[in-house]
Design an enzyme around this catalytic site. Structure first.
Site, PDB file in Angstrom:
ATOM      1  N   ASP A 233       0.873  -1.177   0.000  1.00 45.77           N
ATOM      2  CA  ASP A 233       0.000   0.000   0.000  1.00 45.77           C
ATOM      3  C   ASP A 233       0.909   1.225   0.000  1.00 45.77           C
ATOM      4  O   ASP A 233       1.960   1.199  -0.610  1.00 45.77           O
ATOM      5  CB  ASP A 233      -0.954  -0.040   1.199  1.00 45.77           C
ATOM      6  N   HIS A 267       1.195   1.930  -3.405  1.00 49.63           N
ATOM      7  CA  HIS A 267       0.192   2.807  -4.018  1.00 49.63           C
ATOM      8  C   HIS A 267       0.651   4.258  -4.054  1.00 49.63           C
ATOM      9  O   HIS A 267       0.214   5.035  -4.890  1.00 49.63           O
ATOM     10  CB  HIS A 267      -1.133   2.702  -3.266  1.00 49.63           C
TER      11      HIS A 267
END
Length: 471
Positions: A233, A267
């Protein structure tokens, strides 16, 4: 005082929890010192670190955590921006000072069991607690259904623990260790001050759900240097609480220096938000390299998140193969309502205490190479535009071969599709661009417009050169 534990040899499963915790307690009772783990594999349940104690994981040593959910009982903490009861972090410290984790060994959270359980719960379509460890947290958090979530699964009350968490601690050091396979966020610092993190590797598989690398949550006086991130993430997040609960606590993340770090996958590289209620300010990011993260510098928020994000500086950074090097997004979508909700309206909404404010952003000497989706995305709110953005001496080179449309530059809701891959601008007051180049591939039929000025952009000053290389 120095204590040493040697890993027991043999193939039989064992539990070193009591040995480790007893040694930590003895050091704390004696006034502090270092506990050295060496000689192979240690397996443990949750560990509580104490003031004046340093846990040292020596070279060729692994501290591995047992994925028995029932062992990680409730503690009062902050989970996705809200104070609540959640599972005990694998290594946890509260209200302590002069402590930390060091060494060149590995701390392994054995996250796969946690990730698989969450995936199965989602596959079943569950939206309510079911298992005893979930029901126990639900009973302790009676208002959990109305609490905001960033997508980690609050509705299940399967509030997975971070690998390492310091809560309300002072003079924290994390040096050189390799932290991997966290059940949830890898390392989470909440309400901490005077923090130094250096030479640490944060690693999680790219498909690990919500496996951020390092999150600073309402912390101040933090120095992060020479760290490497490769996670599932966001790599490095700066947060300060979500919505009304974050406003109640009202503690910013501030005075942060991030330098000489590398980021691979994830991300976002350096991410501010989306929990921003207490504010994020006075942050300097310099001399970092990002390779194939989805976004580079990423500021994400929306109506209802609140807080002021100000005085953010990005200097001398290189980003290669990212979707979009610079994202400032006030329409951040994940975890939010449907696109038609007023939170995502393109029309001005009433300004409240939960309306975020972003101002004083300076990006200097950024080199964005092989940008897959777009050069930049800078979108504020119509009722509260982004203020004072300065982009100087930057180069954005758009990828010639990409399968990513411009809409993937940022994760948003409620906005129209962009017209191209240039720098998207909407709801901004005072934007200055100097000595900056946006380079488009020559062999493309796309629109080669460096600026996509959509609506409500005031006081725009541009010194930009559009370059179309001959290939």
């Amino acid at each position: 005082m120095e204590l040493e534990l040697i890993a027991e040899q043999g193939n039989n499963p064992r539990d070193d929890s009591r040995r480790i915790q007893s040694a930590i307690n003895n050091l704390a009772a004696a006034g502090g010192g270092s506990l050295h783990l060496r000689g192979g594999l240690f397996q443990s349940g949750p560990i509580l670190l104490r003031s004046q104690v340093y846990l040292i994981i020596e070279e060729d040593t692994v501290l591995s955590f047992i994925p028995d959910f029932d062992r990680y009982g409730p503690v009062w903490t902050r989970w996705e921006g809200v104070e609540c009861w959640a599972m005990h972090p694998l290594i946890f410290a509260r209200d302590s000072e002069n402590l930390g984790v060091k060494g060149s060994g590995i701390i392994d959270g054995n996250g796969k069991a946690w990730w698989d359980f969450l995936r199965q719960s989602r596959k079943e379509g569950r939206r309510e607690p079911k298992h005893p460890f979930e029901e126990r947290l639900a009973a302790l958090n009676p208002t959990y259904r109305t609490q905001p979530s960033g997508g980690g699964g609050r509705e299940l009350q399967f509030l997975r623990p971070p690998l390492l968490q310091f809560f309300n601690c002072k003079n924290v050091e994390i040096f050189d260790v390799h932290l991997q396979n966290s059940p949830f966020w890898n390392t989470h610092l909440v309400y901490c001050e005077q923090v130094h993190i250096a030479g640490v590797t944060f690693q999680n598989p790219h498909d690990g759900p919500n496996t951020d690398g390092l999150n600073l949550d309402s912390c101040n006086q933090v120095h992060i240097e020479r760290c490497h991130f490769d996670v599932g993430d966001d790599c490095l997040g700066l947060k300060s609480g979500s919505g009304e609960d974050g406003l109640r606590v009202n503690r910013p993340t501030e005075s942060v220096l991030i330098e000489n770090c590398t980021m691979q996958g994830g991300h976002g590289g350096i991410v501010i938000g989306s929990e921003t209620a207490g504010g994020v300010r006075n942050v300097t990011i310099r001399n970092c390299q990002l390779d194939e993260t989805d976004r580079g510098l990423r500021i994400k928020t929306r109506r209802g998140r609140g807080g002021t994000i100000e005085n953010i500086q990005l200097e001398n950074c290189i980003m290669r193969g990212v979707l979009c090097p610079l994202v400032i997004n006030c329409y951040y979508g994940p975890g939010g309502p449907p696109p038609e909700d007023p939170i995502f309206s393109r029309s001005p909404q009433p300004i409240t205490v939960t309306t975020p404010l972003i101002r004083d952003i300076r990006v200097h000497s950024l080199k964005g190479e092989d940008c897959k989706a777009a050069a930049a995305f800078i979108v504020g709110l119509p009722e509260r535009p982004i203020e004072n953005v300065h982009i100087e001496d930057c180069v954005f080179t758009l990828s010639e071969n990409t399968d990513h449309p411009p809409s993937e530059a940022a994760m948003y809701r409620g906005l129209p599709l962009p017209a191209g891959r240039g720098i998207r601008l909407r709801n901004i007051r005072h934007l200055q661009v100097k000595r900056t180049t946006v380079e488009f591939p020559a062999r493309t039929q796309e629109q080669k417009e460096p600026f996509l000025i959509e609506d409500n952009v005031e006081d725009l000053s541009i010194e930009i050169e559009t370059s179309v290389p001959q290939v």
